[in-house]
Design an enzyme around this catalytic site. Structure first.
Site, PDB file in Angstrom:
ATOM      1  N   ASP A 347       0.854  -1.171   0.000  1.00 25.79           N
ATOM      2  CA  ASP A 347       0.000   0.000   0.000  1.00 25.79           C
ATOM      3  C   ASP A 347       0.901   1.235   0.000  1.00 25.79           C
ATOM      4  O   ASP A 347       2.062   1.155   0.408  1.00 25.79           O
ATOM      5  CB  ASP A 347      -0.887  -0.007   1.246  1.00 25.79           C
ATOM      6  CG  ASP A 347      -1.909   1.097   1.233  1.00 25.79           C
ATOM      7  OD1 ASP A 347      -2.490   1.350   0.173  1.00 25.79           O
ATOM      8  OD2 ASP A 347      -2.126   1.716   2.296  1.00 25.79           O
ATOM      9  N   ASP A 650      -2.163  -0.964   5.891  1.00 27.82           N
ATOM     10  CA  ASP A 650      -2.545  -0.522   7.223  1.00 27.82           C
ATOM     11  C   ASP A 650      -4.036  -0.257   7.369  1.00 27.82           C
ATOM     12  O   ASP A 650      -4.515  -0.055   8.471  1.00 27.82           O
ATOM     13  CB  ASP A 650      -1.759   0.738   7.622  1.00 27.82           C
ATOM     14  CG  ASP A 650      -1.960   1.889   6.641  1.00 27.82           C
ATOM     15  OD1 ASP A 650      -2.693   1.708   5.656  1.00 27.82           O
ATOM     16  OD2 ASP A 650      -1.380   2.960   6.875  1.00 27.82           O
ATOM     17  N   ASP A 654      -7.200  -3.014   3.258  1.00 21.97           N
ATOM     18  CA  ASP A 654      -6.108  -3.943   2.974  1.00 21.97           C
ATOM     19  C   ASP A 654      -6.340  -5.333   3.572  1.00 21.97           C
ATOM     20  O   ASP A 654      -5.645  -6.286   3.200  1.00 21.97           O
ATOM     21  CB  ASP A 654      -4.788  -3.398   3.537  1.00 21.97           C
ATOM     22  CG  ASP A 654      -4.379  -2.084   2.894  1.00 21.97           C
ATOM     23  OD1 ASP A 654      -4.568  -1.957   1.679  1.00 21.97           O
ATOM     24  OD2 ASP A 654      -3.892  -1.198   3.613  1.00 21.97           O
TER      25      ASP A 654
END
Length: 923
Positions: A347, A650, A654
């Site tokens: 990410d 985070d 996700d």
């Protein structure tokens, strides 16, 4: 402000069994949404709300069906490693050695209990997502405001939102006043999203649906009223929860290899044992009862009882070492899986970047000023073309920064040595930039008193403030979107003062300054409001443009080096983010991710079938505007291509991909609880560079496991060959079953444990990842096992036959055979430190102090086995003379010398570089 109209509504009864059909609510006008859901300004009636609650069920996420505790515990025993240990326990029990049986069964229970506990922890991921739902909601029913349990919300309910509220369901906004919602956990967007009531395209990505507020997100500013359009499992948060519950936990590469290895070994042992039994009874004519005991000895010698325990210890040591580097392992096999990853999908926000908006560029007075420093710490230099300058020596720059500090509602503060922002992150970035130039917010507010302001609203896309300078002169400051601010400016401020606005120059400047940055413009006017309070008419024209300001969420400095090291180690790094594609490209360029390659968006992913996505997933490195479903599909596409995937992240968005990946890596400081619970590893310091350390440790763990297997199998193989030779050639049994267990459970495990502490080799991060389907034992390693097994058999059987031929008692001959194998193990332990490199140097002999300690611990054990009456009574051993010990030592030297000569021959036959790329033990 925008107020939706209240249409005439048909309130005919809704069929009891037909919920409202799903709609692209974000693409419908507010009036249409109200008509579709049959609600209005006064909300639903209490009776209608109760009826819909029975139809839709409570607004909570449905917990998945789970296996009961007993079944979960029993399933922990369904593991080939535990089958091997239980098989060994049955054999020892059949021999009446209950202590050994108890030890083995105890190890089985400990492994099962650990697995039982870890599985329970993993299920907490769903609980974390359910905990994100708002417990209370403000609703309008029968025209009155109520605070109710959020679980009682239904589609059609009219809810109000204000700063600090967690959105209780998916809401189509009807009335909006300066609403900004923090959606980073759901979409990956690094800034609070400005909300409107406008409809957007039906295929708009989640992060672009400005007219929607989604369940579980946080209102950080403003107020709004909206209609609930989805509750519980039908919300975007509920869809993520559903995806999580459907994802099965995949086994790891190591467990797959161990499973294949264990099954193959079990088949070989059973086949050899059966063939030996048939040969002994039918060909040699031995009684079945006698042959059964010999076959038991053969099976006991062949089973590597210590393998499961050593594997657990090696992984546990890896966990401990990783914890020292801020990598917290939640699932034991993930230690080794990290060492085999071929792709890391990361990410962007908060993982590769700091999640701290930073001003990096200011365009004003004909110059482009670059500002150093990252994050909220007000430390950094100003420069032009790489030459550091004093901001105070450039009046236009100073005035532009002052405007950004004064036309601002955020607050910059230091707390326990850390700088934090209260308020909008973009405004916080302006405060930090001013502080770097010595323009401190508190001082400026005291000197330039604010008289009035027009707050930022998404419809107008600017903020304006009215101030009096220290001399009492009125000023109006304006900041906002460049196209909006340029539209009210007639002049620009330069070194020589004001001049007519050069639109063409600033259009080019916007293109130059952007480069993935978010741009703001600031302007000023020496004037006061026309009639007291500051009004929109006062900021409609006549302003002087001061500067364009470029802001970015910068990459972590350590992430840049970490990505480079991943590339050096043959690991592909891919950025999968919910942010805009231009921003993702700019950050990717700084991180050397996706250089020279296109980026694709979530819309592109939706248009691809699985085969095309599989190709694109390997070719493309930057994926923008990606939803949770897109991330999940990308991870699955990489799996289908045979990749071992680590996913970092985070946010709640996700969590499904974290669970689907071979290794899910969550951020510990800024990560959501849902992400942590779905992960296999948590980075306590949120440092992407910690991944590289974890990969290095994972590779070291695999190296050490392989070295242990190459150490333990020749020991078992040598013992088995001794027993087979005795049966085939009708010799007295050189090793009794209980002596075999002594070698396997005491000496082999004690010595082999030292390899778990083997230091990481220097070249470990210059190798390519091992192929996902690689066998635990290659053809060459099988040769090594056979060669050393024959050497150990030659020493042990040769000494046994020599002593029997000399008329020595069978007890002494067997004791010499046992000691020959154990001493050979001690020498071979040193050989095993490096698979190809020589150990005939100081580093080879002393580089692992635990190997020397293991040998030192094993020597008194063997002396006790040989010379103490109690041990002689149990194991049938006998005292040895000094000459006999010398012969035993010679058997060990034979193994050591031939093994080192074999390494030398291999190194000479093949280029050393090949071995450096393909295996451990080469430094």
């Amino acid at each position: 402000m925008h107020t939706g109209s209240d249409p005439i509504i048909d309130r005919s009864p809704i069929p009891e069994t037909e919920p409202f059909p799903p709609q692209p609510w974000h693409a419908l006008a507010p009036e249409i949404v109200q008509q579709q859901l049959e609600t209005g300004r006064d909300g639903l009636t209490e009776a209608e709300a109760r009826r819909r609650l029975a139809l839709y069920r409570p607004n909570r996420l449905v917990p998945p069906k789970r296996r009961g505790p007993l079944l979960r515990l029993l399933m922990q025993f369904h593991n080939i490693l535990l089958y091997v240990m239980m098989g060994a326990a049955v054999i020892t029990a059949s021999l009446g050695h209950w202590l050994d049986t108890g030890v083995l069964l105890g190890a089985v229970m400990i492994n099962a209990i650990i697995g039982f506990i870890q599985e329970g922890k993993a299920e907490a991921a769903l609980e974390s997502i359910r905990a994100m739902l708002s417990p209370r909601a403000n609703v309008i029913r029968d025209g009155n405001r109520h605070e109710i349990d959020a679980a009682d919300l239904v589609p059609g309910d009219l809810v109000t939102l204000s700063s600090g509220d967690r959105v209780p369901a998916d809401v189509r906004l009807m009335i909006v006043r300066e609403l900004r919602v923090e959606e980073a956990a759901l979409t990956g967007e690094s800034l609070p999203v400005e909300k409107k009531v406008d409809a957007v395209a039906e295929d708009a990505p989640l992060g672009d649906r400005c007219g929607m507020a989604y369940s579980g997100t946080l209102v950080v500013y403003g107020k709004a009223t909206g209609v609930v359009v989805a509750t519980g499992p039908d919300t975007e948060l509920g869809k993520i929860n559903t995806m999580l519950s459907r994802i099965e936990s995949a086994t790891t590469p190591l467990l797959q290899q161990i499973d294949r290895f264990g099954r193959g070994l079990a088949i070989v042992i059973l086949a050899v044992a059966a063939a030996t039994f048939v040969f002994g009874t039918l060909v040699r004519g031995h009684p079945p009862s006698e042959m059964f005991m010999m076959v038991v000895a053969l099976a006991a010698s062949a089973i590597p009882e210590g393998l499961p325990a050593i594997m657990t210890v090696t992984l546990a040591l890896g966990v401990q070492r990783m914890a020292q580097h801020n990598a917290i392992i939640r699932r034991l096999p993930a230690v080794e899986t990290l060492g085999s990853v071929t792709v890391i999908c990361s990410d962007k926000t908060g993982t590769l970047t700091r999640n701290e908006m930073t001003v990096q560029r200011v365009v004003c007075a004909g110059h482009v000023f670059d500002i150093g420093g990252v994050g909220y710490a007000p430390v950094g230099d100003f420069s032009i073309d790489g030459h550091i300058i004093e901001a105070g020596s450039h009046p236009v720059l100073s005035l532009a920064l002052r405007a950004g500090v004064l036309c601002n509602d955020a607050c910059l503060r230091e707390e326990e040595g850390l700088w934090r922002i209260d308020g909008d992150p973009t405004e916080g970035a302006l405060l930090v930039a001013g502080h770097k130039a010595g323009i401190v917010q508190a001082d400026e507010q005291a000197a330039w008193s604010r008289i009035d302001s027009i707050p930022f609203e998404s419809e107008h896309r600017f903020m304006a403030t009215h101030h009096l300078d220290p001399d009492g002169v009125p000023w109006l400051f304006l900041k906002g979107a460049p196209e909006r601010i340029l539209g009210v400016c007639s002049h620009q401020l330069g070194i020589d003062g004001e001049s007519p606005l050069d639109d063409y120059w600033y259009d080019k400047a916007i293109e130059t300054a952007a480069q993935g940055l978010r741009l703001l413009a600031v302007a000023c006017k020496r004037a006061q409001p026309a009639s007291g309070p500051l009004r929109f008419e006062d900021v409609a024209e006549g302003f002087t443009l001061l500067a364009l300001i470029g802001i970015v969420d910068p990459p972590r400095e350590e992430a840049i080096g970490a990505v480079e090291e991943c590339h050096h180690a043959g690991i592909r790094v891919k950025m999968i983010t919910g942010d805009h594609v231009d921003t993702a490209r700019a950050i990717g360029a700084q991180l050397a991710i996706g250089a020279g390659k296109p980026a694709i968006t979530g819309i592109d992913i939706e248009a691809m079938d699985d085969a095309m996505l599989r190709r694109s997933a390997m070719e493309i490195d930057i994926f923008a505007r990606a939803s949770p479903e897109h991330k999940l599909r990308l991870v699955q596409a990489l799996h289908d291509d045979g990749q071992i995937v680590a996913m970092t992240g985070d946010g709640v968005n996700d969590a499904p991909a974290l669970k689907q990946a071979d290794v899910g890596v969550a951020m510990g400081m800024k990560g959501t609880e849902a992400a942590k619970e779905a992960s296999d590893m948590v980075l306590a310091d949120d440092n992407f560079a910690t991944i590289v350390t974890a990969v290095r440790e994972g590779r070291a763990v695999y190296d050490n496991l392989k070295k242990f297997i190459l150490f333990i199998l020749p020991t078992n193989g040598g013992e088995a060959l001794v027993v087979i030779a005795a049966i085939v050639f009708e010799l007295a049994l050189p090793l009794t079953p209980v002596q075999v267990l002594w070698i396997n459970m005491v000496t082999s495990s004690t010595l082999g444990l030292a390899l778990a502490f083997e230091p990481t080799e220097r070249n470990i991060m210059s190798r390519k990842p091992r192929p996902p389907g690689e066998a635990l034992l290659s053809g060459f390693f099988v040769w090594r096992v056979i060669m050393v097994s024959v050497l150990m058999m030659t020493g042990a059987l040769g000494l046994f036959l020599w002593e029997m031929d000399r008329g020595t008692s069978i007890e002494v001959a067997r004791t010499m055979a046992v000691n020959a194998i154990v001493v050979s193990e001690m020498f071979y332990l040193i050989n095993s430190r490096y698979i190809f490199a020589p150990v005939t140097n100081l580093e080879g002999f002393t580089g692992n102090r635990y190997a020397l300690l293991a040998i030192a611990a094993c020597i008194p054990l063997q002396l006790a086995f040989t010379h103490t009456p109690a041990m002689q009574g149990v194991f049938g051993s006998a005292d040895l003379s000094a000459l006999e010990w010398l012969k035993v030592f010679g058997a060990g030297l034979l193994v050591f010398g031939v093994a080192e000569l074999e390494k030398l021959a291999v190194r000479q036959m093949r280029p050393a570089g090949i071995f450096r790329r393909t295996g451990p033990g080469l430094s």
